[in-house]
Design a protein around this motif. Structure first.
Motif, PDB file in Angstrom:
ATOM      1  N   GLY A  57       0.860  -1.171   0.000  1.00 42.98           N
ATOM      2  CA  GLY A  57       0.000   0.000   0.000  1.00 42.98           C
ATOM      3  C   GLY A  57       0.898   1.223   0.000  1.00 42.98           C
ATOM      4  N   ARG A  58       0.364   2.379   0.353  1.00 40.29           N
ATOM      5  CA  ARG A  58       1.188   3.584   0.408  1.00 40.29           C
ATOM      6  C   ARG A  58       1.874   3.686   1.770  1.00 40.29           C
ATOM      7  NH1 ARG A  58      -1.840   8.601  -0.469  1.00 40.29           N
ATOM      8  NH2 ARG A  58      -3.187   7.656   1.073  1.00 40.29           N
ATOM      9  N   LEU A  59       2.905   4.501   1.836  1.00 44.30           N
ATOM     10  CA  LEU A  59       3.548   4.849   3.107  1.00 44.30           C
ATOM     11  C   LEU A  59       3.914   3.613   3.932  1.00 44.30           C
ATOM     12  CD1 LEU A  59       1.002   7.689   4.012  1.00 44.30           C
ATOM     13  CD2 LEU A  59       3.266   8.015   3.020  1.00 44.30           C
ATOM     14  N   TRP A  63      -0.952  -4.563   1.439  1.00 50.30           N
ATOM     15  CA  TRP A  63      -2.202  -4.849   0.747  1.00 50.30           C
ATOM     16  C   TRP A  63      -2.483  -6.339   0.842  1.00 50.30           C
ATOM     17  CZ3 TRP A  63      -6.042  -1.883  -0.552  1.00 50.30           C
ATOM     18  CH2 TRP A  63      -7.047  -2.366  -1.393  1.00 50.30           C
ATOM     19  N   GLU A  64      -3.578  -6.717   1.482  1.00 47.57           N
ATOM     20  CA  GLU A  64      -3.954  -8.129   1.627  1.00 47.57           C
ATOM     21  C   GLU A  64      -4.241  -8.707   0.242  1.00 47.57           C
ATOM     22  OE1 GLU A  64      -4.225 -10.039   4.343  1.00 47.57           O
ATOM     23  OE2 GLU A  64      -3.627  -8.424   5.711  1.00 47.57           O
ATOM     24  N   SER A  65      -3.565  -9.823  -0.085  1.00 51.19           N
ATOM     25  CA  SER A  65      -3.638 -10.337  -1.458  1.00 51.19           C
ATOM     26  C   SER A  65      -3.792 -11.853  -1.496  1.00 51.19           C
ATOM     27  CB  SER A  65      -2.370  -9.931  -2.220  1.00 51.19           C
ATOM     28  OG  SER A  65      -2.077  -8.562  -2.079  1.00 51.19           O
ATOM     29  N   LEU A  71      -8.053  -9.232  -7.899  1.00 53.40           N
ATOM     30  CA  LEU A  71      -7.142  -8.736  -8.940  1.00 53.40           C
ATOM     31  C   LEU A  71      -6.001  -7.954  -8.319  1.00 53.40           C
ATOM     32  CD1 LEU A  71      -9.447  -7.097 -11.668  1.00 53.40           C
ATOM     33  CD2 LEU A  71      -8.139  -9.229 -11.870  1.00 53.40           C
ATOM     34  N   TYR A  72      -4.787  -8.271  -8.744  1.00 51.50           N
ATOM     35  CA  TYR A  72      -3.601  -7.503  -8.356  1.00 51.50           C
ATOM     36  C   TYR A  72      -2.801  -7.289  -9.630  1.00 51.50           C
ATOM     37  CZ  TYR A  72      -5.161 -10.293  -4.423  1.00 51.50           C
ATOM     38  OH  TYR A  72      -5.951 -10.940  -3.515  1.00 51.50           O
ATOM     39  N   LEU A  73      -2.693  -6.059 -10.070  1.00 55.14           N
ATOM     40  CA  LEU A  73      -1.959  -5.820 -11.312  1.00 55.14           C
ATOM     41  C   LEU A  73      -1.217  -4.493 -11.276  1.00 55.14           C
ATOM     42  CD1 LEU A  73      -3.702  -3.621 -13.195  1.00 55.14           C
ATOM     43  CD2 LEU A  73      -5.193  -5.586 -13.460  1.00 55.14           C
ATOM     44  N   PRO A 114      -7.102  10.323  -2.038  1.00 57.69           N
ATOM     45  CA  PRO A 114      -6.682  10.388  -3.448  1.00 57.69           C
ATOM     46  C   PRO A 114      -6.714   9.048  -4.174  1.00 57.69           C
ATOM     47  CG  PRO A 114      -4.752  10.256  -2.009  1.00 57.69           C
ATOM     48  CD  PRO A 114      -5.958  10.214  -1.114  1.00 57.69           C
ATOM     49  N   ASN A 115      -6.747   7.911  -3.461  1.00 61.98           N
ATOM     50  CA  ASN A 115      -6.404   6.672  -4.185  1.00 61.98           C
ATOM     51  C   ASN A 115      -7.269   5.461  -3.854  1.00 61.98           C
ATOM     52  OD1 ASN A 115      -5.325   6.416  -1.550  1.00 61.98           O
ATOM     53  ND2 ASN A 115      -4.037   4.754  -2.273  1.00 61.98           N
ATOM     54  N   ASP A 116      -8.435   5.686  -3.234  1.00 67.22           N
ATOM     55  CA  ASP A 116      -9.282   4.534  -2.897  1.00 67.22           C
ATOM     56  C   ASP A 116     -10.541   4.518  -3.762  1.00 67.22           C
ATOM     57  OD1 ASP A 116      -7.552   4.095  -0.811  1.00 67.22           O
ATOM     58  OD2 ASP A 116      -8.938   4.770   0.753  1.00 67.22           O
ATOM     59  N   ILE A 117     -11.030   3.303  -4.023  1.00 69.65           N
ATOM     60  CA  ILE A 117     -12.353   3.169  -4.622  1.00 69.65           C
ATOM     61  C   ILE A 117     -13.249   2.551  -3.548  1.00 69.65           C
ATOM     62  CG2 ILE A 117     -13.728   2.130  -6.455  1.00 69.65           C
ATOM     63  CD1 ILE A 117     -11.618   4.136  -7.480  1.00 69.65           C
ATOM     64  N   ALA A 125     -11.122  -1.098  -3.600  1.00 69.96           N
ATOM     65  CA  ALA A 125      -9.899  -1.147  -4.401  1.00 69.96           C
ATOM     66  C   ALA A 125      -8.962  -0.039  -3.961  1.00 69.96           C
ATOM     67  CB  ALA A 125     -10.241  -0.988  -5.888  1.00 69.96           C
ATOM     68  N   GLY A 126      -7.661  -0.264  -4.198  1.00 69.14           N
ATOM     69  CA  GLY A 126      -6.654   0.742  -3.865  1.00 69.14           C
ATOM     70  C   GLY A 126      -5.695   0.922  -5.040  1.00 69.14           C
ATOM     71  N   ILE A 127      -5.212   2.142  -5.179  1.00 64.63           N
ATOM     72  CA  ILE A 127      -4.319   2.486  -6.285  1.00 64.63           C
ATOM     73  C   ILE A 127      -2.985   2.936  -5.696  1.00 64.63           C
ATOM     74  CG2 ILE A 127      -3.950   4.122  -8.204  1.00 64.63           C
ATOM     75  CD1 ILE A 127      -7.092   4.313  -8.307  1.00 64.63           C
ATOM     76  N   GLY A 144      -0.144   0.610  -9.907  1.00 62.28           N
ATOM     77  CA  GLY A 144      -0.587  -0.649  -9.309  1.00 62.28           C
ATOM     78  C   GLY A 144      -2.025  -0.515  -8.807  1.00 62.28           C
ATOM     79  N   ILE A 145      -2.813  -1.551  -9.058  1.00 58.63           N
ATOM     80  CA  ILE A 145      -4.210  -1.529  -8.607  1.00 58.63           C
ATOM     81  C   ILE A 145      -4.565  -2.892  -8.011  1.00 58.63           C
ATOM     82  CG2 ILE A 145      -6.616  -1.102  -9.268  1.00 58.63           C
ATOM     83  CD1 ILE A 145      -5.618   0.526 -11.590  1.00 58.63           C
ATOM     84  N   GLY A 146      -5.169  -2.864  -6.853  1.00 59.07           N
ATOM     85  CA  GLY A 146      -5.695  -4.080  -6.244  1.00 59.07           C
ATOM     86  C   GLY A 146      -7.205  -3.933  -6.111  1.00 59.07           C
TER      87      GLY A 146
HETATM   88  C1  BT5 Z   1      -3.589   1.480  -1.247  1.00 56.47           C
HETATM   89  O1  BT5 Z   1      -2.741   1.822  -0.224  1.00 56.47           O
HETATM   90  O2  BT5 Z   1      -4.787   1.509  -1.207  1.00 56.47           O
HETATM   91  C2  BT5 Z   1      -2.867   0.987  -2.511  1.00 56.47           C
HETATM   92  C3  BT5 Z   1      -3.006  -0.487  -2.670  1.00 56.47           C
HETATM   93  C4  BT5 Z   1      -2.393  -0.971  -3.971  1.00 56.47           C
HETATM   94  C5  BT5 Z   1      -2.369  -2.464  -4.070  1.00 56.47           C
HETATM   95  C6  BT5 Z   1      -1.924  -2.930  -5.427  1.00 56.47           C
HETATM   96  S1  BT5 Z   1      -2.147  -4.637  -5.651  1.00 56.47           S
HETATM   97  C7  BT5 Z   1      -1.214  -4.627  -7.106  1.00 56.47           C
HETATM   98  C8  BT5 Z   1      -0.065  -3.648  -6.887  1.00 56.47           C
HETATM   99  N1  BT5 Z   1       1.103  -4.321  -6.334  1.00 56.47           N
HETATM  100  C9  BT5 Z   1       1.376  -3.919  -5.087  1.00 56.47           C
HETATM  101  O3  BT5 Z   1       2.300  -4.363  -4.367  1.00 56.47           O
HETATM  102  N2  BT5 Z   1       0.472  -2.980  -4.702  1.00 56.47           N
HETATM  103  C10 BT5 Z   1      -0.459  -2.662  -5.775  1.00 56.47           C
HETATM  104  P1  BT5 Z   1      -3.194   2.535   1.109  1.00 56.47           P
HETATM  105  O4  BT5 Z   1      -4.047   3.727   0.798  1.00 56.47           O
HETATM  106  O5  BT5 Z   1      -1.942   2.747   1.862  1.00 56.47           O
HETATM  107  O6  BT5 Z   1      -4.118   1.483   1.831  1.00 56.47           O
HETATM  108  C11 BT5 Z   1      -3.597   0.395   2.544  1.00 56.47           C
HETATM  109  C12 BT5 Z   1      -4.579   0.070   3.650  1.00 56.47           C
HETATM  110  O7  BT5 Z   1      -5.773  -0.485   3.085  1.00 56.47           O
HETATM  111  C13 BT5 Z   1      -4.066  -0.983   4.624  1.00 56.47           C
HETATM  112  O8  BT5 Z   1      -3.319  -0.411   5.665  1.00 56.47           O
HETATM  113  C14 BT5 Z   1      -5.361  -1.625   5.123  1.00 56.47           C
HETATM  114  O9  BT5 Z   1      -5.961  -0.849   6.128  1.00 56.47           O
HETATM  115  C15 BT5 Z   1      -6.252  -1.551   3.902  1.00 56.47           C
HETATM  116  N3  BT5 Z   1      -6.211  -2.784   3.108  1.00 56.47           N
HETATM  117  C16 BT5 Z   1      -5.197  -3.693   2.983  1.00 56.47           C
HETATM  118  N4  BT5 Z   1      -5.527  -4.665   2.140  1.00 56.47           N
HETATM  119  C17 BT5 Z   1      -6.785  -4.390   1.705  1.00 56.47           C
HETATM  120  C18 BT5 Z   1      -7.677  -5.039   0.791  1.00 56.47           C
HETATM  121  N5  BT5 Z   1      -7.355  -6.137   0.121  1.00 56.47           N
HETATM  122  N6  BT5 Z   1      -8.891  -4.459   0.625  1.00 56.47           N
HETATM  123  C19 BT5 Z   1      -9.255  -3.329   1.266  1.00 56.47           C
HETATM  124  N7  BT5 Z   1      -8.449  -2.685   2.117  1.00 56.47           N
HETATM  125  C20 BT5 Z   1      -7.227  -3.203   2.333  1.00 56.47           C
END
Ligand code: BT5
Length: 274
Positions: A57-59, A63-65, A71-73, A114-117, A125-127, A144-146
């Motif tokens: 994720g950011r900072l 990201w739980e995968s 989808l993780y891309l 800025p980056n959540d759906i 989803a997160g960007i 990157g989008i999950g």
């Molecule tokens: C994000 O970060 O939302 C960006 C996530 C991007 C993931 C994709 S997957 C493909 C690509 N490869 C990578 O290694 N990353 C990208 P952030 O705003 O920092 O949100 C992270 C926070 O979201 C975590 O601290 C949790 O609280 C929550 N979180 C973690 N996994 C989640 C999930 N699967 N669904 C919803 N929330 C989640």
């Protein structure tokens, strides 16, 4: 992953996804895409994984995968823009993702700056857009989008239970990962090529504001120098977020510098402190 062949078929004539590298397990698709970009891989290459052991994720967050369900891309982009405009990529990706995920599910997906759906106020989803500069130019951006597609609510980790969701959890039906990914990459192609042609256009700004979950809400932003609260007014012409502070002054914030910490006191905190 046989569904990836369907995705390849859907993307074969496009810039984004003309080539898709698929992994059953990887540490992070963003890490893999970054290494390949550094090695000269072409724009539009997509790295896809069925599961990630260190999804980012950011900072420094994770990201739980889990496998077999979501989808993780990551996409390699080489936009001919100044580094200062790179945060606009996150904004266009938000519009593309919200539209594609709404289309495939029939449910209204919105952007939380800025980056959540979000779907029904929960994170779907997160960007994660990571830029690498080359002097005064953008060398590449890894987008990157999950997306939580068919993840069952009973399988969510306890700490995500109240704040996350999936397309399946909200729609009650299985959603094709190939269809979700093809829609997502197709909308990204449209928005990215328009961005290259026109920059951050008034149309894109209006579209973002229409899909925004935070506009009109009282929010708190975390800045390096402390927190600031105010009413989110939406994006400015260059993509900065406009916030009306307690003194009636309008202030501007660029995605990437700050994160949204709170929406009202009675709602869940949307981000942990970074
Ligand atoms: C994000 O970060 O939302 C960006 C996530 C991007 C993931 C994709 S997957 C493909 C690509 N490869 C990578 O290694 N990353 C990208 P952030 O705003 O920092 O949100 C992270 C926070 O979201 C975590 O601290 C949790 O609280 C929550 N979180 C973690 N996994 C989640 C999930 N699967 N669904 C919803 N929330 C989640």
């Amino acid at each position: 992953m046989t569904w990836v062949d369907d995705l390849r078929q859907a993307c074969k004539d496009r810039l984004i996804g003309k080539e898709i590298l698929s992994f059953s397990k990887i540490d992070s698709t963003n890490r893999e895409a970054r290494d390949r970009a550094k090695g000269g891989a072409r724009e539009g290459l997509v790295i896809l994984a069925d599961s990630q052991s260190r999804g980012k994720g950011r900072l420094g967050r994770s990201w739980e995968s889990p496998p077999g369900t979501n989808l993780y891309l990551s996409i390699i982009l080489r936009p001919p823009v100044d580094p200062s405009d790179a945060p606009q990529i996150t904004l266009l990706a938000g519009v593309a993702a919200a539209r594609a995920l709404s289309d495939v599910s029939g449910l209204k997906c919105l952007i939380k700056w800025p980056n959540d759906i979000l779907l029904r106020g929960k994170k779907l989803a997160g960007i994660l857009a990571e830029m690498e500069g080359e002097g005064a130019r953008v060398g590449f951006v890894i987008l990157g989008i999950g997306v939580n597609v068919n993840w069952r609510r009973e399988d969510f980790p306890a700490d995500l239970g109240v704040k996350a969701t999936s397309l399946r959890a909200e729609s009650g039906r299985e959603i094709s990962r190939a269809a979700a990914a093809a829609g997502l990459l197709g909308e990204l192609e449209k928005e990215y090529t328009a961005f290259i042609r026109e920059g951050f256009s008034p149309r894109l700004k209006d579209e973002w504001n229409r899909l925004s979950w935070i506009n009109g809400k009282e929010v708190t932003l975390s800045l390096p120098e402390g927190e600031i609260s105010g009413r989110a007014l939406g994006l400015d012409t260059d993509g900065a977020l406009l916030l009306l502070d307690g003194k009636g002054k309008t202030r501007r914030f660029i995605a990437g510098d700050v994160s949204l910490r709170r929406i009202n006191k009675d709602e869940w905190e949307t981000e942990e402190q970074g």
